[in-house]
Design a protein around this motif. Structure first.
Motif, PDB file in Angstrom:
ATOM      1  N   GLU A  11       0.930  -1.099   0.068  1.00 37.24           N
ATOM      2  CA  GLU A  11      -0.078  -0.009  -0.014  1.00 37.24           C
ATOM      3  C   GLU A  11       0.853   1.088  -0.029  1.00 37.24           C
ATOM      4  OE1 GLU A  11      -3.374   0.158  -0.439  1.00 37.24           O
ATOM      5  OE2 GLU A  11      -3.286  -1.877  -0.802  1.00 37.24           O
ATOM      6  N   LEU A  12       1.901   1.287   0.794  1.00 37.89           N
ATOM      7  CA  LEU A  12       2.742   2.435   0.851  1.00 37.89           C
ATOM      8  C   LEU A  12       3.386   2.661  -0.354  1.00 37.89           C
ATOM      9  CD1 LEU A  12       4.299   1.812   4.423  1.00 37.89           C
ATOM     10  CD2 LEU A  12       2.747   3.915   3.508  1.00 37.89           C
ATOM     11  N   ALA A  15       0.697   3.833  -3.132  1.00 38.00           N
ATOM     12  CA  ALA A  15       0.293   5.093  -2.725  1.00 38.00           C
ATOM     13  C   ALA A  15       0.884   6.298  -3.318  1.00 38.00           C
ATOM     14  CB  ALA A  15       0.420   5.354  -1.204  1.00 38.00           C
ATOM     15  N   ASP A  16      -0.148   7.525  -3.351  1.00 37.99           N
ATOM     16  CA  ASP A  16       0.457   8.805  -4.328  1.00 37.99           C
ATOM     17  C   ASP A  16       1.131   9.673  -3.289  1.00 37.99           C
ATOM     18  OD1 ASP A  16       0.628  10.925  -5.829  1.00 37.99           O
ATOM     19  OD2 ASP A  16      -1.303  11.463  -5.962  1.00 37.99           O
ATOM     20  N   GLU A  20       0.959  13.455  -1.331  1.00 36.76           N
ATOM     21  CA  GLU A  20       1.241  13.757   0.285  1.00 36.76           C
ATOM     22  C   GLU A  20       2.268  14.790   0.704  1.00 36.76           C
ATOM     23  OE1 GLU A  20      -1.122  12.776   2.480  1.00 36.76           O
ATOM     24  OE2 GLU A  20      -2.096  11.625   0.926  1.00 36.76           O
TER      25      GLU A  20
END
Length: 98
Positions: A11-12, A15-16, A20
């Motif tokens: 997921e990390l 992730a965008d 962030e």
């Protein structure tokens, strides 16, 4: 739901993080370097204790330990955290008591 280091790392990785980092106010010309720096140092691993994952993003210091809890234990810990942070209110206590 089971806490899983491999799934968390996936997921990390997907992730965008660029958005962030931009939201944190990092100058536009430094965003790529900031994201690549974090991803290159990021370590996510399961511990021998069931349901606990350690996440480390800095070479120095201790990792963040994330443990999966539910039910009354989760409500109790959330209430304690709110109290410690000075945000404990009747409203929050009422929500957590449910």
């Amino acid at each position: 739901m089971e806490l899983n280091a491999e799934a968390m790392r996936h997921e990390l990785d997907t992730a965008d993080l660029w958005t962030e980092v931009e939201v944190l106010g990092v100058p536009e010309d430094a965003v790529d370097a900031a994201v690549e720096s974090v991803l290159s140092r990021l370590r996510v691993k399961s511990t021998q204790e069931g349901g606990t994952v350690e996440v480390q993003g800095k070479p120095e210091g201790r990792p963040i330990r994330i443990r999966s809890i539910t039910g009354p234990e989760a409500r109790k810990q959330a209430a304690e955290t709110l109290e410690e942070e000075g945000r404990g209110t009747r409203w929050a206590a009422g929500i957590l008591a449910r």
